[in-house]
Design a protein around this motif. Structure first.
Motif, PDB file in Angstrom:
ATOM      1  N   SER A  55      -4.473  -6.356   8.734  1.00  0.00           N
ATOM      2  CA  SER A  55      -3.019  -6.820   8.426  1.00  0.00           C
ATOM      3  C   SER A  55      -2.806  -7.891   7.597  1.00  0.00           C
ATOM      4  CB  SER A  55      -2.364  -7.421   9.891  1.00  0.00           C
ATOM      5  OG  SER A  55      -3.237  -8.324  10.340  1.00  0.00           O
ATOM      6  N   ASN A  56      -4.212  -8.812   7.648  1.00  0.00           N
ATOM      7  CA  ASN A  56      -4.294  -9.837   6.548  1.00  0.00           C
ATOM      8  C   ASN A  56      -4.487  -9.162   5.180  1.00  0.00           C
ATOM      9  OD1 ASN A  56      -4.600 -12.491   5.518  1.00  0.00           O
ATOM     10  ND2 ASN A  56      -6.429 -12.835   6.694  1.00  0.00           N
ATOM     11  N   THR A  59      -1.010  -8.118   4.010  1.00  0.00           N
ATOM     12  CA  THR A  59      -0.037  -9.154   3.609  1.00  0.00           C
ATOM     13  C   THR A  59      -0.589  -9.757   2.310  1.00  0.00           C
ATOM     14  OG1 THR A  59       0.333  -9.653   5.962  1.00  0.00           O
ATOM     15  CG2 THR A  59       0.647 -11.351   4.442  1.00  0.00           C
ATOM     16  N   SER A  60      -1.761  -9.939   2.059  1.00  0.00           N
ATOM     17  CA  SER A  60      -2.410 -10.547   1.017  1.00  0.00           C
ATOM     18  C   SER A  60      -2.109  -9.645  -0.228  1.00  0.00           C
ATOM     19  CB  SER A  60      -4.188 -10.872   1.072  1.00  0.00           C
ATOM     20  OG  SER A  60      -4.237 -11.854   2.118  1.00  0.00           O
ATOM     21  N   LYS A  62       0.244  -7.543  -0.832  1.00  0.00           N
ATOM     22  CA  LYS A  62       1.665  -7.671  -1.257  1.00  0.00           C
ATOM     23  C   LYS A  62       1.908  -8.847  -2.013  1.00  0.00           C
ATOM     24  CE  LYS A  62       3.840  -4.969   2.588  1.00  0.00           C
ATOM     25  NZ  LYS A  62       3.115  -4.631   3.448  1.00  0.00           N
ATOM     26  N   GLU A  63       1.511 -10.110  -1.499  1.00  0.00           N
ATOM     27  CA  GLU A  63       1.473 -11.238  -2.194  1.00  0.00           C
ATOM     28  C   GLU A  63       0.857 -11.165  -3.729  1.00  0.00           C
ATOM     29  OE1 GLU A  63       3.274 -15.082  -3.119  1.00  0.00           O
ATOM     30  OE2 GLU A  63       3.662 -13.520  -1.523  1.00  0.00           O
TER      31      GLU A  63
END
Length: 172
Positions: A55-56, A59-60, A62-63
């Motif tokens: 999940s990290n 998210t990373s 995407k950023e």
């Protein structure tokens, strides 16, 4: 994927650098991995290599995509998304500078201009007004200068940066 010691140290340091600049450590490490490996990796490979939560990684990534530092690519015969980054450090620096300007400096210039245009600004004492105007001028000058420098070809930019303090002889 098993990393060589120097590669691992590079990725760990890039993660530390990121935290010093206010960027999430995992996000920085993912970018470092993609940069140093120089080939597309899927999210599972990134998760396994760095030993971080899936999940990290999502998210990373995407950023990093929002920053324009990571792109999604397709690999023939593999339905998973793969991710890559530019391996030209000068181009990466350009992207980072442009993004930081957009996220940090541009809003500050706009805020300071709005503050100077506000009715309450006129009621401030002269030293406060002068400092706000100087701050606005400084940030605006730095932003304009860096925008113009980023338009130069990499070869010219390298020459300018290598000049360092010796550039003052041209200013006399």
């Amino acid at each position: 994927m098993r990393l060589n010691p120097a590669t691992e140290k590079f990725i760990l340091h890039w993660g530390e650098m990121g935290t010093q600049w206010g960027v999430n450590r995992t996000m920085s490490q993912i970018h470092a991995l993609l940069y140093i490996i120089g080939k597309p990796l899927n999210a599972e490979e990134i998760t396994e290599t760095l030993g971080v939560a899936r999940s990290n990684v999502s998210t990373s990534i995407k950023e990093l995509q929002n920053w324009g530092l990571v792109q999604k690519v397709s690999i023939l015969g593999d339905r998973r998304d793969h991710f890559t980054t530019n391996t030209d450090v000068w181009e990466l620096a350009r992207v980072i500078v442009v993004e930081r300007q957009k996220r940090e400096l541009d809003p500050t210039v706009q805020f300071l201009q709005e503050l100077m245009d506000s009715p309450e600004f006129e009621n401030e004492n002269s030293s406060v007004k002068a400092r706000i105007k100087e701050t606005h001028e400084f940030i605006e000058t730095v932003t304009t200068w860096s925008t113009e420098m980023l338009k130069l070809p990499t070869s010219s930019l390298k020459k300018i940066l290598k000049l360092g303090a010796s550039i003052k002889k041209f200013l006399r």
